[in-house]
Scaffold this motif. Structure first.
Motif, short mmCIF file in Angstrom:
data_model
loop_
_atom_site.label_atom_id
_atom_site.label_comp_id
_atom_site.label_asym_id
_atom_site.label_seq_id
_atom_site.Cartn_x
_atom_site.Cartn_y
_atom_site.Cartn_z
N GLU A 159 0.82 -1.21 0.00
CA GLU A 159 0.00 0.00 0.00
C GLU A 159 0.85 1.26 0.00
O GLU A 159 1.96 1.27 0.54
N GLN A 160 0.30 2.35 -0.57
CA GLN A 160 0.99 3.64 -0.49
C GLN A 160 0.75 4.22 0.91
O GLN A 160 -0.08 5.09 1.11
N PHE A 161 1.47 3.66 1.89
CA PHE A 161 1.30 4.00 3.30
C PHE A 161 2.61 4.50 3.91
O PHE A 161 3.68 3.99 3.57
N PRO A 189 -3.18 10.28 -0.08
CA PRO A 189 -2.79 10.35 -1.49
C PRO A 189 -1.45 11.08 -1.69
O PRO A 189 -0.96 11.75 -0.77
N SER A 190 -0.89 10.95 -2.87
CA SER A 190 0.37 11.60 -3.19
C SER A 190 0.35 13.08 -2.79
O SER A 190 -0.66 13.76 -2.97
N ALA A 191 1.47 13.52 -2.26
CA ALA A 191 1.65 14.92 -1.85
C ALA A 191 0.57 15.38 -0.86
O ALA A 191 0.07 16.49 -0.93
N GLY A 198 0.95 14.46 2.72
CA GLY A 198 1.43 14.51 4.10
C GLY A 198 2.05 13.26 4.69
O GLY A 198 2.36 13.25 5.88
N LYS A 199 2.31 12.21 3.92
CA LYS A 199 2.90 11.01 4.52
C LYS A 199 4.33 11.26 5.00
O LYS A 199 4.68 10.91 6.13
N THR A 200 5.16 11.85 4.13
CA THR A 200 6.56 12.07 4.51
C THR A 200 6.63 12.98 5.73
O THR A 200 7.39 12.73 6.68
N ASP A 245 7.79 6.24 4.60
CA ASP A 245 6.99 7.43 4.30
C ASP A 245 6.14 7.28 3.04
O ASP A 245 5.38 8.17 2.71
N ASP A 246 6.25 6.14 2.33
CA ASP A 246 5.50 6.07 1.07
C ASP A 246 4.93 4.69 0.76
O ASP A 246 3.94 4.60 0.05
N ILE A 247 5.58 3.64 1.26
CA ILE A 247 5.11 2.29 0.92
C ILE A 247 5.19 1.41 2.17
O ILE A 247 6.19 1.45 2.90
#
Ligand code: GTP
Ligand code: SPV
Ligand code: MN
Length: 612
Positions: free
Chosen positions: A240-242, A263-265, A267-269, A291-293
Motif C-alpha cells: 500500500e501507499q502507506f 494520497p500523493s503529496a 502529508g505522509k513524509t 513514508d511512502d510504501i
C-alpha cells in the motif's frame, strides 16, 4: 556494442536468468555499453554525473539536478497495468492486454538507447531477511545515470540480491528507456510515452521518462503495483501507499506503530518525519519507518498484523519543507548526506537550493539564481515575475539512514506490529480532524471511500476532487472488488485487530481559506488520542461515521488552534455527510464484485446518518 556477456562475467553476475534478461534488452534497445551497478559505485557515478553536467554541486555532498521540463511528475493517463486475464480489469488500473502492450513497448524501445550506456541495477525492495523477500527482488535496466543514482538511494542495490535465489527466475524485470524526451508529445494526442506493468509476468516496461515514479522502477512500479498484484495472487500480503511510524511513550516505555495512506503529496513524509510538539516532546517520540510504501502481512505465530517499508530512501516533496514544518526533513538533506534535489531553484554561484516555502520569501539577492527550468530569475519580465521558482513537484532524495528520527529497528526483517491504520487526504470540508473506526469492514469501507483533492504529484489533475481508494488509485493493479476482498481476508486473519481512523489536516475556513488545524507537528495529538482510545483510556463520542474525540480528551497543551476552529474540527456536518453518502454509493457501484460486508458497512453508516 560491447559484449554484454563479458561485462556480466567481469561483474561476477552469475544468475543465468538475469544474464539472459540483460543481454536480451541490451540487444533490443541497442545500448552502446552495459554496466552492472552496485551501491559501492555511487561515488564514481556521482563524479561522472557532475562531469557530464547531469548533476551540479549543491553544497558539501549534496547535488542538484533538473529533469526535462515536460517530465516532472507521474502520468496517470499513460500508466497501464497489463495482464493476460481480462478479469484483472479494474476501474483505476487502466487494464490492457499483455499481448497488446508488450509488443508495443518493445517497438518503442527498439534501438532507443543507441549510443547510451545501459545500467544494470539489481535491487531488493525489503530489508534483507524479510519474510516477503522473494517478492522484493528486481533488476532495473536504465539508460539514464541520474536514475541509477536515485535508485542507489531509494533501494538496496547490489548483485548479491540476485545471486543464490531459491528460484533464479523469481525477480522483477524492470526496464526503463528514456527515449527522445524532446519529441515524445507529452500531454498531446500524440503522446508516445507508456508506463506499463505486465503484472502476471512480473515485468515493468516504462518508456518516455526519467523522472520519479515513472523511472525509479523499484519504487512504485514494483513496490506498489507489482507487489500489490503479487500480494493478492499469492494471498499473502498487501502493498500500500502507506507511511509507517512508531510512537514511544517514554514514561511507560510502551511502543505503538501506525501505518496509513494519504494520497500523493498529502502529508505522509511529513507525518513520518514528525518531531513531537515541544510541550509533548519530553514524553513522546515519533520514529520513522517509512513514508511512502508499506507491505503488510499477518504473522500466524502471534496473530498480529505486521508492516515493513520496502524502500531504502525518501523521495520527498520539497515545497513547504522548512524549519517549522519539517526540521527533520531539512536535517535529512543536510551537508554530507549525499542528497539529490530535483527541479527546485538553484544558485549557480553559491550552489544553494531554494523552493517555495523553504523561507517565507525567496532570496532577496537574485544573483546566480535560476528557476527549476534553468532560467535566470534576474531576467524574468512581466507575468513571469510571479511564477514559482521551483516546480510544485520538485523533490529531494535521501537515504533512510539520513533521517534523524529513523527508528533504531528500521531494518528489522520481522517488521513491526501494527496498532492502527489511518486514512486521510486533502479534504477542505466535511472530514473532521479524526474519527476512529473499530470494525474491520467499516475501516476498509472508509479506506475505499477516501475522497480528496488531487495534487501536482501527477500531471494535469491538481485540485480535482476525486475518490482515491486507500490512496492507491494511481497504483491499483487489479480489480477493486478483489482488492477489497483481499483486504478483508488479510487483515481479518489477525486475531489482534488494528484500530482504523480517518484523519484530516486540511479542513479550511470557507471564508478566508485558512487551514483550521495547524497540522505538521501537531498531528501527533489526534494520533495519541487514537492510541488511547484503542487502549480504553478515553471513550470519545460515538457518531454515525465513527468515534470522535471530545475537546478535553485531546492533549492540546501548547497547541495554537482557534477555539471556534477546533469546534468545527471536532464536529460533524450531518447534512453534508448525508449528501456524501449518495456520492459514495455511485463510487462503490463502479466496482464489480465488491464484498457484501462493504455494502453492509455503507448501509449501516447511511442509516445511522439518517437517524442522526
Ligand atoms: P508523496 O511523496 O507524493 O506520496 O507525498 P506525501 O504524502 O509524502 O506528502 P508530503 O508529506 O511530502 O506533503 C506534501 C505537501 O503537503 C508538502 O508541501 C507539505 O508541506 C504539505 N503538508 C504535509 N503535512 C501537512 C499538514 O499537516 N498541514 C498542511 N497544511 N500541509 C501539510
Ligand atoms: C507519489 O507520487 O506518490 C510519489 C512520488 O511518492 S513518485 O515516486 O513520483 O510516484
Ligand atoms: Mn507517494
Amino acid at each position: 556494442m560491447t559484449d554484454a556477456e563479458a561485462v556480466l562475467d567481469e561483474a561476477g553476475l552469475k544468475n543465468a536468468k538475469v544474464r539472459e534478461y540483460v543481454t536480451y534488452w541490451a540487444e533490443l534497445t541497442g545500448a552502446a555499453r552495459v554496466e552492472v551497478v552496485t551501491a559501492a559505485d555511487d561515488a564514481r557515478l556521482i563524479k561522472e554525473a557532475l562531469e557530464a553536467g547531469e548533476l551540479q554541486p549543491a553544497g558539501e555532498g549534496l547535488y542538484y539536478s533538473r529533469s526535462y521540463h515536460k517530465d516532472t511528475a507521474r502520468s496517470e493517463e499513460r500508466t497501464i497495468v497489463a495482464t493476460s486475464k481480462a478479469e484483472d480489469r479494474g476501474v483505476y488500473n487502466n487494464w490492457r492486454s499483455a499481448s497488446e502492450m508488450t509488443p508495443m513497448l518493445k517497438e518503442r524501445m527498439r534501438g532507443a538507447s543507441a549510443g547510451k550506456t545501459m545500467y544494470v541495477v539489481p535491487y531488493l525492495m525489503a530489508p534483507p531477511g524479510s519474510p516477503l523477500e522473494e517478492y522484493a527482488v528486481g533488476v532495473e535496466l536504465t539508460d539514464h545515470r541520474p536514475v541509477v543514482l536515485h535508485m542507489i538511494r531509494m533501494a538496496r542495490v547490489g548483485i548479491e540480491h540476485v545471486e543464490n535465489l531459491a528460484d533464479p527466475n523469481h525477480f522483477v524485470r524492470a526496464v526503463q528507456v528514456t527515449g527522445d524526451l524532446e519529441n515524445l508529445g507529452q500531454g498531446t494526442d500524440n503522446d508516445q510515452r507508456y508506463f506499463v506493468t505486465v503484472a502476471d509476468e512480473r515485468t515493468i516496461l516504462h518508456f518516455g521518462s526519467s523522472y520519479g515514479g515513472n523511472a525509479l522502477l523499484g519504487k512504485i512500479a514494483h513496490g506498489l503495483r507489482q507487489a500489490a498484484y503479487d500480494g493478492w495472487a499469492s494471498g499473502k500480503f498487501l502493498a500500500e501507499q502507506f507511511m509507517l511510524i512508531g510512537i514511544t511513550d517514554k514514561e511507560t516505555g510502551r511502543k505503538f506503530h501506525i501505518c496509513g495512506g494519504f494520497p500523493s503529496a498529502s502529508g505522509k513524509t511529513n507525518l513520518a518525519m514528525m518531531l513531537a510538539p515541544d510541550a509533548l516532546g519530553d514524553r513522546y517520540h515519533v520514529s520513522f519507518f517509512g513514508d511512502d510504501i508499506a507491505w503488510l502481512w499477518v504473522d500466524p505465530a502471534d496473530g498480529r498484523l505486521y508492516g515493513m517499508n520496502p524502500e531504502f530512501g525518501v523521495f520527498g516533496v520539497a515545497k513547504d519543507t522548512n524549519e517549522s514544518t519539517n526540521p527533520t526533513g531539512l536535517r535529512s538533506v543536510g551537508p554530507g548526506t549525499g542528497a539529490i534535489f530535483t527541479n527546485v531553484a538553484y544558485n549557480e554561484v553559491t550552489h544553494e537550493v531554494w523552493w517555495e516555502g523553504k523561507t517565507k520569501t525567496p532570496p532577496a539577492d537574485v544573483t546566480g539564481w535560476r528557476d527549476w527550468r534553468g532560467r535566470l530569475i534576474s531576467e524574468r519580465t512581466g507575468d513571469e515575475v510571479d511564477e514559482p521558482w521551483s516546480h510544485p513537484n520538485s523533490r529531494f532524495t535521501t537515504t533512510l539512514a539520513n533521517v534523524p528520527n529513523v527508528a533504531e529497528d528500521f531494518e528489522d526483517p520481522r517488521g513491526v506490529p501494527i496498532d492502527a491504520i489511518i486514512f486521510g487526504g486533502r479534504t477542505s470540508d466535511r472530514e473532521p480532524l479524526v474519527r476512529a473506526i473499530t470494525d474491520l469492514a467499516e475501516g476498509v469501507y472508509d479506506g475505499l471511500t477516501l475522497g480528496a483533492e488531487a495534487t501536482f504529484a501527477a500531471e494535469g489533475v491538481d485540485g480535482q476532487l476525486r475518490y482515491d481508494p486507500m490512496s492507491m488509485r494511481p497504483f491499483m493493479s487489479y480489480s477493486e472488488g478483489e482488492y477489497a476482498a483481499h483486504w478483508l481476508r488479510i487483515v481479518g486473519a489477525a486475531t489482534d485487530q488494528p484500530i482504523f481512523a480517518h484523519v484530516n489536516w486540511f479542513q479550511k475556513d470557507p471564508g478566508d481559506g485558512h487551514f483550521l488545524w495547524p497540522g505538521y507537528r501537531d498531528n501527533l495529538r489526534p494520533l495519541l488520542w487514537l492510541l488511547q482510545l484503542r487502549a480504553g483510556e478515553v471513550t470519545g463520542r460515538q457518531t454515525p461515521v465513527g468515534i470522535l474525540p471530545t475537546e478535553e480528551e485531546l492533549m492540546l497543551e501548547g497547541c495554537e488552534v482557534d477555539p471556534a476552529d477546533l469546534a468545527t474540527l471536532l464536529d460533524l456536518d450531518v447534512p453534508r455527510w448525508r449528501e456524501e453518502m449518495g456520492f459514495r454509493e455511485d463510487h462503490l457501484k463502479q466496482f464489480d464484485g465488491l464484498p457484501e460486508e462493504i455494502w453492509e458497512a455503507h448501509r449501516r453508516v447511511a442509516a445511522a446518518l439518517d437517524e442522526a
